[in-house]
Design a protein around this motif. Sequence first.
Motif, PDB file in Angstrom:
ATOM      1  N   LEU A   1       0.762  -1.368  -0.091  1.00 37.86           N
ATOM      2  CA  LEU A   1      -0.166  -0.091   0.117  1.00 37.86           C
ATOM      3  C   LEU A   1       1.003   1.382  -0.055  1.00 37.86           C
ATOM      4  CD1 LEU A   1      -2.952  -0.897   2.548  1.00 37.86           C
ATOM      5  CD2 LEU A   1      -2.897  -0.665  -0.109  1.00 37.86           C
ATOM      6  N   ALA A   2       2.297   0.988   0.509  1.00 39.45           N
ATOM      7  CA  ALA A   2       2.865   2.280   0.554  1.00 39.45           C
ATOM      8  C   ALA A   2       3.072   3.167  -0.876  1.00 39.45           C
ATOM      9  CB  ALA A   2       4.355   1.963   1.049  1.00 39.45           C
TER      10      ALA A   2
ATOM     11  N   THR B   1       0.352   5.949   4.264  1.00 42.44           N
ATOM     12  CA  THR B   1       1.367   5.053   4.780  1.00 42.44           C
ATOM     13  C   THR B   1       2.188   5.657   6.016  1.00 42.44           C
ATOM     14  OG1 THR B   1       1.423   3.908   2.834  1.00 42.44           O
ATOM     15  CG2 THR B   1       3.038   3.580   4.349  1.00 42.44           C
TER      16      THR B   1
ATOM     17  N   SER C   1      -0.024   5.846   9.037  1.00 47.46           N
ATOM     18  CA  SER C   1       0.081   4.708   9.593  1.00 47.46           C
ATOM     19  C   SER C   1       1.343   4.245  10.459  1.00 47.46           C
ATOM     20  CB  SER C   1      -0.207   3.623   8.759  1.00 47.46           C
ATOM     21  OG  SER C   1      -1.321   4.176   8.020  1.00 47.46           O
ATOM     22  N   THR C   2       2.338   4.612   9.753  1.00 48.42           N
ATOM     23  CA  THR C   2       3.731   4.302  10.178  1.00 48.42           C
ATOM     24  C   THR C   2       4.035   4.941  11.765  1.00 48.42           C
ATOM     25  OG1 THR C   2       4.310   4.321   8.065  1.00 48.42           O
ATOM     26  CG2 THR C   2       6.121   3.866   9.762  1.00 48.42           C
TER      27      THR C   2
ATOM     28  N   TYR D   1       2.037  -2.605   4.289  1.00 47.94           N
ATOM     29  CA  TYR D   1       2.301  -1.302   3.608  1.00 47.94           C
ATOM     30  C   TYR D   1       3.610  -1.852   2.352  1.00 47.94           C
ATOM     31  CZ  TYR D   1      -0.460   0.822   6.987  1.00 47.94           C
ATOM     32  OH  TYR D   1      -1.607   0.887   7.711  1.00 47.94           O
TER      33      TYR D   1
END
Lengths: 544, 531
Positions: free
Chosen positions: A395-396, A403, A406-407, A479
């Motif tokens: 997904l990254a 992303t 999320s990270t 990701y």
Amino acid sequence: MVEFLNNWLLTILIFLPTAGAILVLFARDRDSVRWTALGTTIATFAASLLLFVTFKWDVGNGYGYLEGTGGVVQMVQRASWIKSFNIEYLVGIDGLSFPLVLLSTFICLLACIASWNIQKMTKGYMALFLFLETGILGTFLSLDFFLFYVFFELSLLPMYFLIGIWGGPRKEYAAIKFFLYTLVGSIGLLIVLIGTYLFTRNITGIADVAGGTFDLIKLARPDVQKALGTAGLVGGVAKTFFLLSMLAFLIKVPSVPLHTWLPDAHVEAPTPISMILAAILLKMGGYGIFRIAYPVFPQAAMSLWLLVGIIGVVSIIYGALCAMAQRDFKRLVAYSSVSHMGFVVLGAAMMTPAAVNGALFMMVSHGIISAMMFFVVGIIYDRAHHRELSRFGGLASTMPVYTGFSTVAFFANLGLPGLCGFIGEVMVLLGSFQAAKSDSLLMLGGPGRHTAIMTLAVVACFGVILTAGYMLWTIQRVYFGPQRPEYKSFPEVTQREILVLTPLTVMAILLGILPALFFFVFTDHTVKAWYGLLARLAQTYAGL
Amino acid sequence: MNTLPVAIGLPYVPDWGQLRAFAPELWLIAAIVAVLLTPFFVKKPNAACGWVALVGLLAALVSVFVVGVDGTGEHFRGLMVADPVSVFWKGLLLMFVIGIVLMWFSTTAPTMHQGDGPEFFTLLLGATLGMSLMASTSNLLMLVIAVELASLPSYVLAGFRKTHLAGAEASLKYILFGAATSSIMVYGLSMLYGLYGTLQIDGPGGLAQQIATSGGSALLWMAIFSLIVGLGFKISAVPFHFWCPDVFEGASIEVSAFLSVASKGAGLVLLMRVMMSFASAQAYESTPLLNHLAVLLGVLGAITATVGNTAAFVQRNIKRLLAYSSIAHAGYMLCIVSLLVRGPAVKADLDLASTAAQVVLFYLAVYLFMNLGAFTVAGLIERETGTERIADYAGMGRRSPLMAFCLSACLFSLVGLPPFAGFVAKVNVFWALMQNGSWWWWLVGVIGVNTVLSLYYYVRVIKVMYLDDSSSAPIWPHPLGAGVAVVCAAILVFMLIAFGPINRLAGHYSHFYGVDQTTFTAEFSSSQPPP
């Protein structure tokens, strides 16, 4: 003005959302419903920011917990409610509740924005949502046991409907399971509440508790505690009451083995409700431990520390292991909640200032991180309509901004230094090791406890590693890796989603790098006073 | 003290004061006569009878408020007593029956065969009369008459829907059960008369006192058992509850609602009066009789609550579900009645017994509105959709948001959750039981477990209404009935907020005449709130 705020701000905070809920019921169309609800949550959040004006973080002499002069509890408003039982409408705030109140209004505001795409029965949804906020704030702000219980229960009803009506495929099962589990604990708490009151009725010689009291400030006072001990609230009775109240709170936290309602509730609940559930409702359990179970039954708490500690550590490890084994993204986050809330329970069990401070911090940081995590899961679920970890990947490259957010959430959750998850875990672990020092409260019980405390602390440390393990593995699976064709067309996060994620990210970083400024300054005095109280109660009981 | 309370041959002329104390009953009798006469003046008498009954009930209710506790004392040569408890119960009962009549207007009235109204309201008011007399008897003869006066019209009411097969079955079942239990009761009471030679319960030379001095015997126990059988039938205590679900299902909805509160309440008040007399005559000492009686009632209550709650799990019909729920609630109240005859004596016994009475009265007051609201909604939905099946309530949250909300409020209140008054009623129950400690802790546990059990089946109804959806059309309930339901829901919230004053009110009225007279007057005349 400040005088008025001191008297009325807490009441306004509690009932502002109810007023909004009533307004929502009279709103005409979907848009006005949404904007009314959003306006209410913004107003409530703004009102809670006023607390910064009135809340005095530096009061309290670090010794007298909750006592009138020199105590840490402030902005107290009281009015007699039920005279024959001495039940009062009693609200107040101190360092235990202050961060949680701010967290609640903050998360409710963001969850309200996150609820923008709720299409089904929006009016009912928003009304229940605001009603829930009243229940939450009331729980955190009431200092009367009875009032606390009423609000504690009050938050059940809207939650049942919010999961049950707007939830996923197994919503009915999840909603009733949540309801039944919590009610089992609540009934126990009700028995404790009435039982404690009946014991306070037998107290003679203390004027302001004559005829019994539900006042949590008074119940924790050393002279009242001593009188309660003489009245018979010692030994087995006190332990039973402590365990019953802990049952109620540990179900809410939730701790292993009482946690099984949580994954179901989370998986089925809509994204904003998951955010509230994880970020705030679980904290009601943790808050109850610190506000009620420990100060009201200190002797039992000190003798049953090992049980509580083991429950905490088992939750940390078992929750992490379960999270590692999940195939469903949301279940994974749910189990990670179980694991992280285990640190709160462990912090309570260790009863050192550092551990308690850490546990409080953990509640707030977990509130921010878990809300963010659930929102992150929600975003991808909205696009992919499934949550299976094994079907994600790469997904990254399609959603770089997503992303990035999320990270941050993932690394905060696994406890990377510089982000807020780290501070809480470290403080709790540090406090746990401190509990093994000879001057800690737990060591009063004898030198033999050293090994047990050290074991618990060391085992808990492995939880951090396990967390890092499943978090990194999840990042990798979702990701990174090769880009999958079916996700190529996914749109990047929308502005509304960024609007929710940004404040959470900012808070995660701010709390991570400046924890003292943004957090401990508000709690430290209270925690010291709380610890001082327990230390004094320990002496009280030693002399009994 | 006469052996037979009514001396034959001497004309007995009650004075004004005695009649005044029973003004509510007199109004009811007047209303019955008026209802019977109405068809002579009105062509379509159903609605007119309803209005006449309503006016009569209102007049009776006003007279309750006007007379109040002024008439406290023994009247009609000891056949009846008037005291605060009976006044409180009459007030509740009349309010409730007014609600029932309003409910009738909004549910059954349009479908009732024209011309049946006079009968229906005669029976309803007759049963009401019996139930208010049940609260005022202190004499075995009057007790039997009152119970029968309450029962016989109820039997007919249960089968009033002449076209319904289930109604006939319900009525028959009810009669058979009622006849069996009341004959057992009369048999037992005759034994009491044989043993002690008096029909009076209270007072010098009364049954309670003779029992206290002569101690227990096997015959006495048989008599007590049979009394409990008779009253247990009215309360629908397990194992005398079998009529309850069938009758509730077969009878029309307002009759079910009427029986669920009025019949049980009257039975409980009567049971409380008798038990209180026994306990008072023994000075609340820890006698074996009282101890065993307390355990008997407590166990009966625990079993009743558990059976009611577990049986409710599998119900598909809303009326049957509410029937089992009412059995469970009768169980909770029986648990409290067991406190009245508390054995281990400490100083504050009368307080304690009064507290128990207070808890039951408060519970009845809350229970009244919970059940009235729930039954009203069920009746309105039945009228609009013709169904009593819970499954057919699907989508009610959308089809009729107001009704679904009111029913949910009543059901949550029945579970005992805030912000509804059922919560404080339950708190009261826990409080009273825990205050006594000793084996009453078991009852606390039983009621706690039962509360969790009950959540499941009450919430199942709510689940169907809100969580299950259906394509059925929205319904528009009758505004009068909707008003009743909304008022009930609002009162439930109000009673939680105003718990203090209302509980104090119940405390003020929780005193029985003839029970430890000296303490009684001191307690009641002082305006201090009860503990």
